[in-house]
Write a protein that holds these residues in place. Sequence first.
Motif, short mmCIF file in Angstrom:
data_model
loop_
_atom_site.label_atom_id
_atom_site.label_comp_id
_atom_site.label_asym_id
_atom_site.label_seq_id
_atom_site.Cartn_x
_atom_site.Cartn_y
_atom_site.Cartn_z
N LYS A 113 32.77 24.41 8.81
CA LYS A 113 32.43 24.47 7.38
C LYS A 113 31.10 25.20 7.19
O LYS A 113 30.99 26.11 6.37
CB LYS A 113 32.35 23.03 6.86
N TRP A 114 30.11 24.82 7.98
CA TRP A 114 28.78 25.43 7.83
C TRP A 114 28.79 26.90 8.19
O TRP A 114 28.09 27.70 7.59
CB TRP A 114 27.75 24.66 8.67
N ARG A 115 29.58 27.24 9.20
CA ARG A 115 29.62 28.65 9.60
C ARG A 115 30.22 29.50 8.49
O ARG A 115 29.76 30.61 8.22
CB ARG A 115 30.43 28.79 10.89
N LYS A 116 31.26 28.94 7.82
CA LYS A 116 31.87 29.68 6.71
C LYS A 116 30.85 29.87 5.60
O LYS A 116 30.77 30.91 4.97
CB LYS A 116 33.09 28.91 6.17
N GLU A 117 30.02 28.84 5.35
CA GLU A 117 29.08 28.91 4.23
C GLU A 117 27.82 29.72 4.55
O GLU A 117 27.26 30.37 3.69
CB GLU A 117 28.65 27.49 3.82
N HIS A 118 27.37 29.66 5.81
CA HIS A 118 26.04 30.23 6.11
C HIS A 118 26.05 31.31 7.18
O HIS A 118 24.99 31.80 7.56
CB HIS A 118 25.09 29.11 6.56
N PHE A 168 22.72 29.57 11.70
CA PHE A 168 22.26 28.70 10.59
C PHE A 168 21.49 27.51 11.15
O PHE A 168 21.51 27.26 12.37
CB PHE A 168 23.43 28.24 9.71
N THR A 169 20.81 26.82 10.25
CA THR A 169 20.02 25.65 10.68
C THR A 169 20.65 24.37 10.15
O THR A 169 21.39 24.40 9.16
CB THR A 169 18.59 25.71 10.10
N TYR A 170 20.38 23.28 10.80
CA TYR A 170 20.69 21.95 10.27
C TYR A 170 19.73 20.98 10.94
O TYR A 170 18.95 21.39 11.83
CB TYR A 170 22.16 21.56 10.51
N SER A 171 19.72 19.73 10.50
CA SER A 171 18.80 18.80 11.16
C SER A 171 19.46 17.45 11.36
O SER A 171 20.38 17.06 10.63
CB SER A 171 17.50 18.65 10.36
N MET A 172 18.99 16.76 12.40
CA MET A 172 19.44 15.39 12.68
C MET A 172 18.16 14.58 12.81
O MET A 172 17.39 14.80 13.76
CB MET A 172 20.26 15.34 13.96
N GLY A 199 19.84 30.36 6.47
CA GLY A 199 19.96 29.12 5.70
C GLY A 199 20.73 28.07 6.47
O GLY A 199 20.93 28.18 7.67
N GLY A 200 21.17 27.05 5.73
CA GLY A 200 21.95 25.99 6.35
C GLY A 200 22.18 24.87 5.35
O GLY A 200 21.68 24.94 4.23
N PRO A 201 22.96 23.87 5.71
CA PRO A 201 23.23 22.77 4.78
C PRO A 201 21.94 22.03 4.42
O PRO A 201 21.05 21.91 5.26
CB PRO A 201 24.17 21.87 5.59
N ARG A 202 21.88 21.52 3.18
CA ARG A 202 20.66 20.85 2.73
C ARG A 202 20.55 19.46 3.38
O ARG A 202 21.49 18.67 3.29
CB ARG A 202 20.74 20.69 1.21
N PRO A 203 19.42 19.18 4.03
CA PRO A 203 19.28 17.85 4.67
C PRO A 203 18.87 16.79 3.67
O PRO A 203 18.30 17.11 2.63
CB PRO A 203 18.16 18.08 5.68
N SER A 204 19.16 15.53 3.95
CA SER A 204 18.65 14.47 3.07
C SER A 204 17.75 13.53 3.89
O SER A 204 17.89 13.42 5.11
CB SER A 204 19.79 13.71 2.39
#
Length: 525
Positions: free
Chosen positions: A94-99, A103-107, A49-54
């Motif tokens: 923060k993301w490592r603690k959560e996921h 994990f994934t994220y996007s830019m 998983g990973g943080p939700r992108p907007s």
Amino acid sequence: REMMEVGMAMKVVLSLCCVGACSLAIYLYYTVWVVPQRLLAGFRRQGIGGPRPSFPYGNIADMREAVAAAKSAPRAGGRIVHDYRPAVLPFYDKWRKEHGPVFTYSMGNVVFLHVSRPDVVRDINLCVSLDLGKSSYLKATHEPLFGRGILKSNGEAWAHQRKIIAPEFFLDKVKGMVDLMVDSAQTLLESWEARVDKSGGTLDIKIDDDIRAYSADVISRTCFGSSYVKGKKIFLKLRELQKAVSKPNVLAEMTGLRFFPTKKNRQAWGLHKQVHRLILEIVKESGEDKNLLRAILHSASSSKLGLREAENFIVDNCKSIYFAGYESTAVTAAWCLMLLGLHPEWQDRVRQEVLDVCGGRPLDSQSLQNMKNLTMVIQETLRLYPAGAFVSRMALQELKLGGVHIPKGVNIYIPVSTMHLDPKLWGPDAKEFNPARFSDARPQLHSYLPFGAGARTCLGQGFATAELKILISLIISKFALKLSPLYQHSPALKLIVEPEFGVDLTLTKVHTYDRSRGYVKVQLN
Ligand code: HEM
């Protein structure tokens, strides 16, 4: 009737425009949002998983928020904390603690896979396939700085450049460069000695510019057969260029369009042109010495390239070497001297070692090899302050690494400090300066990444180590260092992680060099 025909024509044009605009909007929506969402969904199906992108910038807003919060957070009350992650990459924590560690994220529309799990990192390290290339993220932003030189190219083009450049940094070549490196260090030593004498034996000094000049002189002379004075303009322009491209050009990255004449773009293009011209001037004036420049020129002239392409090949590779060989070595030397200033016990050990090994004889490659304490100090500096914050890769084709299925186009980022500070790998004192941990032969082979990983590992590693050993050993054998009260500890990510406000030291002369007796202890009052 004519009016009706004109009206009809107008309607057709308008309809075509509408269809065009709608198609463009659908295309942009598809590339900017649908494609990355599909990639992220593929990872979620694998349990990653990973943080939700907007829409449309992905997680860029979260990252900016975390950086702003970190900037306004209270500092560690003057205490020097070696872990630079909370200051430089606060969002990852923060993301490592959560996921978890993968994990994934996007830019924008670029999908990233963050990897700090040792088994996946090991597989990346061991992968020699050309399908694993350099990340293309920031390629548009960094184009004026690196062009298509070795640092950023991929596939056969990269393999060809590596084949030409790597042999110029093999061990036997580096051994032959030691005298030139020692010579370059003399300028710095003489200037510091004169300044210490002038100020009554003790001097407060910001060391960064002098160290950059040393590193620039070494590269100019060993690789390009010219002095720093000749190359000086190139280095100054490159540093300006580095500043101009150190912030991502998000629009260019998302759309691939780099031709908007924004103020930043115009500045970068102008600097790029000037550097191009200066490098070609050095090429024209170059002699017949067998150096890196000759090897690059030979390759350009024996390939079937047009004049323009050949010039670009030469300039892009020279720029890559000027940049790679200059910045990271100078910054590592500055961090190393900062750490020695903080740890007088290691300073004494290194100073004694230099005296024992050299006994007043000039430095040579064998004596450098015999300096075990200094080697450990440099290794520990690179563990705590790796200049490259990430090892970055891109899946140029679908790949499977460490059991993770990675689709084509995904960028893989390994946060080097997270690997270097993992207490499971390095013990409970992972965040402390303890060079003795390197007394065992090569601990944590696949999790120690200051020079990167696998096929793309730094080819200047031996060169940089020799250059650092020469500079540090000569400085330490002449001066006692103390971290100055003026020093402000603030690691900052520009293109590499550097001391934001430089390194301030207090120098006191401890030895002077006497031709007949070697290093002679200075009588301190
Ligand atoms: C302490 C000093 C240095 C550090 C910390 C350093 C670090 C690195 C890192 C992290 C990479 C990327 C590796 C990867 O992606 O796996 C790299 C690549 C590279 N470095 Fe260094 N480097 C240093 C000095 C030098 C010097 C002195 C030179 C040459 C004179 C050099 C030339 C290169 C080149 C050409 C590459 C690209 C290799 C490729 O992509 O095939 N580096 N370096």
